[in-house]
Design a protein around this motif. Structure first.
Motif, PDB file in Angstrom:
ATOM      1  N   ASP A 156      72.957   1.399 -47.857  1.00  0.00           N
ATOM      2  CA  ASP A 156      72.763  -0.026 -47.550  1.00  0.00           C
ATOM      3  C   ASP A 156      73.691  -0.872 -48.422  1.00  0.00           C
ATOM      4  OD1 ASP A 156      71.663  -2.195 -46.351  1.00  0.00           O
ATOM      5  OD2 ASP A 156      69.603  -1.822 -47.034  1.00  0.00           O
ATOM      6  N   ASP A 157      73.996  -2.067 -47.945  1.00  0.00           N
ATOM      7  CA  ASP A 157      74.788  -3.042 -48.719  1.00  0.00           C
ATOM      8  C   ASP A 157      76.067  -2.412 -49.259  1.00  0.00           C
ATOM      9  OD1 ASP A 157      72.536  -4.480 -48.195  1.00  0.00           O
ATOM     10  OD2 ASP A 157      71.766  -4.439 -50.244  1.00  0.00           O
ATOM     11  N   GLU A 183      76.586  -5.306 -41.099  1.00  0.00           N
ATOM     12  CA  GLU A 183      75.416  -6.185 -41.222  1.00  0.00           C
ATOM     13  C   GLU A 183      75.813  -7.648 -41.140  1.00  0.00           C
ATOM     14  OE1 GLU A 183      72.193  -5.100 -44.123  1.00  0.00           O
ATOM     15  OE2 GLU A 183      73.890  -4.181 -45.167  1.00  0.00           O
TER      16      GLU A 183
HETATM   17 MG    MG Z   1      71.778  -4.485 -46.260  1.00  0.00          MG
END
Ligand code: MG
Ligand code: C2E
Ligand code: MG
Length: 746
Positions: free
Chosen positions: A647-648, A704
């Motif tokens: 993530d990220d 995202e």
């Molecule tokens: Mg994220």
């Protein structure tokens, strides 16, 4: 029965017998038969027999010079079943049992020569002991005409005597085997009048066992500071009921002049007729070793073994007293919370020995900075707390009391700390430079030790956020944030502690699309929390609080459960669509749970879902910093079919080279790149590079935060997308978003 009175009785009987024999002889009865046989006249015989009757536990036996029984009388013998009259006239050896004869014969023969003998007869009546005197029987001329045996049953007396002897031996054995010394204390003088033995500490007596040596006065014996204590205990002994006791611990001077710790437990011993305690009996024990061990334990429980500094427990205690003192002196307590910067790296790269060495040296240097009255504690791995004594004013004498004063002092000490750490720490040829982030709090009235430490910690945290190696003072702004944090914590507890789902904690679902086809490929589950006023709290605010408080486990379990339940329902309602997956976020602490893989498998099992239906999202830093046990669990889940997503991506270490070594299926490009893609060329090329790399490594790439059509158009091909443009997080995964424009644009 006492020994003396028993013997007096025997002697009296014996004397009476002799007088009577003399009387017989005078009457001439004996002479008739002498020397062959002595017989008794009727009157004498009656009196003899009466004499025997008067000896209720006795026997009287007379023999002539041929050792023939002349008289046998006595209730003891009758009771023992002997036919006394039948024996008379028979030789001793015929009439009596050979063992009895053996007992008496020698003494009787000796009596014939004029000698008396005393002995215990144990054969006369089996099971009984007779104290026996055998004496010569004389006629009026003093000639020996026979022997007189007077015996008294002393069985009961002997039993009591033996019992007493046993009891005394037992008492002695107990007293000498016990590590305790028993003493008797006279309450009048307060000093020991008797002691069972000496133990190197003259407890009042000198050599023990009731020695009558000079008794040193209490004042000579007990450490002056402890005398009051002992006297007070002595005074209280007088008020004790039987069975009650008082224990006092004091230091007494030993024979070698050193002081030893003594524990003395005293119970009432003797009382006056009206019940007042006169003496107490004490068990006295040298507890010097125990006291030392207790002190050692106390030290251990209050100090950090590595640095020897106070630990959190002792610190809290000290802060509490400091707050009390400050309240009275109208000063303010100042606490510095110091956290080393980048310490973890030393531990990770050079091992714990290096880390420990650095900590010990830092502790040493911090101590060097303190003034008289200040104190320091180690409260966590690389966390030190310094408590400043506001009354030590030497450094800031020019300043008036007040907040500025305290803050100036805190800043001054903080500067000294930073200066002390400027010099590199050298360990095994390597040199380490450590900086420190310091949070300061100046306590308000009514603060508790816990709140002071928490505030200093909060200030330290801001020092970290603002770039480390700096000092931050807890202020109104931080206080407001701390309050907010505690509000969030309350809301979380309320939502999680009830055990049943509450409307304040829910899950929203955001769709993920394959941008090439426009197909919905999955959802991401995002936790939603309402505070106590019903206002929504951002996950960026409550997830860290949940982490810090440990509530993240319950929260994570709840989100996972609801998300999987939701996926099952969504699939049931959309049988004609390609099955979507469900992505759930895992924070650092969740990932560290040793039961993680079991819990995930159980949740999947509960809904009858396959491992491949679930995606776990972890940030790069969580993945890279996780312990081997966490990685093993993630690998286990990955091998079972669960997808792992980074993530990220791009916000952490951006260490693309790690991608190949981790159990990973996809990367999610952080929305900050998406946002910059249209305006800033660097962001655009990063997104393209990541997408290319992912494709190369056979990983899925999800972009995202797609908010605009422009962003969507600028995306490289082959990626998946997530963002407000494609669908906002929504409680109902089937509604709230429109998949249509995606396909149109793609
Ligand atoms: Mg994220
Ligand atoms: P994340 O995992 O990166 O989640 C995506 C975040 O981006 C979500 O924020 C989502 O609402 C937001 N987002 C989605 N599309 C857009 C967009 O187009 N523009 C913008 N500006 N934002 C968009 P949210 O829900 O506030 O969550 C924030 C973070 O909190 C998440 O980041 C995740 O790290 C964490 N989080 C949320 N729920 C959970 C949870 O159940 N467990 C854990 N451990 N963390 C969670
Ligand atoms: Mg996420």
């Amino acid at each position: 029965v006492t020994g003396t009175s028993g013997w007096l009785a025997v002697l009296a009987v014996a004397a009476a017998a002799v007088v009577m024999v003399a009387h017989l002889v005078r009457r001439g009865s004996f002479t008739t038969f002498l020397p062959a046989q002595v017989s008794l006249d009727d009157a004498t015989e009656v009196r003899y027999r009466q004499l025997a009757t008067n000896l209720p536990h006795g026997a009287v036996i007379a023999v002539d010079r041929d050792l023939r029984l002349v008289l046998v009388a006595g209730p003891s013998l009758v009771a023992a079943g002997s036919d006394l009259l039948a024996m008379e006239g028979h030789p001793l050896s015929d009439a009596l049992d050979p063992r009895v004869t053996a007992e008496f014969e020698t003494a009787c023969r000796a009596a014939l020569t004029g000698e008396s003998a005393d002995f215990d007869s144990v054969e006369m009546v089996p099971g009984s002991v007779f104290r026996t005197r055998v004496s010569p029987m004389l006629d009026s001329d003093g000639a020996v005409v026979g022997a007189l045996i007077v015996a008294e049953d002393v069985t009961a007396e002997r039993a009591v005597r033996d019992e007493l002897a046993t009891a005394k031996a037992f008492g002695d054995a107990v007293l000498s085997a016990s590590p305790d010394i028993t003493t008797i204390i006279d309450l009048g003088t307060g000093e020991a009048s008797w002691e069972s033995r000496s133990m190197g500490v003259p407890l009042g007596g000198t050599t023990g066992r009731g020695s009558a040596g000079r008794m040193p006065a209490l004042q000579e014996l007990v450490l002056p500071e402890d005398i009051e204590l002992v006297l007070e205990a002595n005074a209280r002994i007088a008020t004790l009921a039987d069975g009650e006791s008082i224990t006092v611990r004091y230091r007494a001077r030993a024979l070698d002049g050193t002081y030893r710790w003594i524990s003395r437990r005293t119970t009432p011993f003797t009382r006056t007729a009206d019940g007042a305690v006169v003496q107490g009996v004490s068990s006295v024990r040298d507890v010097t070793d125990i006291v030392a061990a207790e002190e050692e334990l106390r030290h251990h429980s209050l100090h950090d073994p590595l640095t020897g500094l106070a630990n959190r427990v002792l610190l809290l205690d000290r802060v509490t007293s400091a707050l009390d003192r400050a309240e009275r002196a109208e000063t303010r307590t100042v606490v510095l919370f110091c956290d080393l910067d980048g310490f973890k790296r030393i531990n990770d790269s050079d091992g714990h020995a290096a880390g420990d060495a650095v900590l010990v040296e830092v502790a040493h240097r911090l101590q060097g900075v303190l003034r008289l009255g200040d104190s320091i504690a180690r409260v966590g791995g690389d966390e030190f707390v310094i408590l400043l004594d506001p009354t030590t004013t030497s450094e800031v004498t020019a300043l008036p009391h007040g907040r500025t004063d305290s803050e100036t002092l805190a800043k001054l000490i903080s500067e000294r700390i930073r200066a002390a750490l400027d010099v590199p720490i050298v360990h095994e040829g390597r040199s380490y430079v450590v900086s420190v982030s310091i949070g300061v709090t100046v306590a308000d009235r009514g603060s508790t030790a816990e709140s002071v430490l928490r505030d200093a910690d909060t200030a330290m945290y801001r020092a970290k956020l603002l770039g480390r190696n700096r000092v931050e003072i807890f202020d109104a702004d931080l206080r407001a944030r701390a309050l907010e944090r505690s509000g969030v914590e309350n809301a979380l507890r309320l939502a999680l502690d009830t055990g049943r789902p509450t409307s304040s904690l829910t899950v929203a679902y955001q769709p993920v699309h394959d941008l090439a086809t426009g197909r919905l490929v999955g959802f991401e589950a995002l936790a939603r929390l309402l505070d106590e006023d019903g206002v929504s709290v951002s996950p960026d605010a409550f997830i860290p609080v949940a982490e810090d408080t440990g509530l993240i486990s319950a929260l994570g379990a709840r989100v996972l459960d609801e998300a999987l339940g939701c996926l099952v329902r969504w699939r049931a309602a959309h049988t004609d669509e390609t099955p979507a997956t469900m992505a759930v976020n895992l924070s650092a602490r969740q990932a560290q749970r040793p039961t993680l893989s079991d819990e995930v498998r159980a949740a999947l099992g509960k809904y009858g879902l396959a491992a491949s239906d679930l995606v776990l999202e972890l940030t790069e830093s969580v993945l890279l910093e996780s312990a081997s046990s966490t990685l093993r669990q993630l690998t286990e889940l990955h091998d079972a079919g669960v997808s792992i997503s980074i993530d990220d991506f791009g916000t952490g270490y951006a260490s693309l080279r790690y991608l190949t070594t981790l159990p990973v299926n996809s990367v999610k490009v952080d929305r900050s790149f998406t946002a910059g893609m249209v305006t800033d060329r660097a962001s655009a090329s990063i997104v393209r590079a990541v997408a290319a790399l992912a494709a190369d490594l056979d990983l899925a790439c999800i972009v995202e935060g797609i908010e605009t059509i422009e962003q969507l158009v600028a995306l490289p091909s082959g990626v998946q997308g997530q963002g407000f443009l494609l669908g906002r997080p929504h409680a109902d995964p089937a509604g709230g978003w429109l998949p249509a424009p995606v396909a149109a644009v793609a």
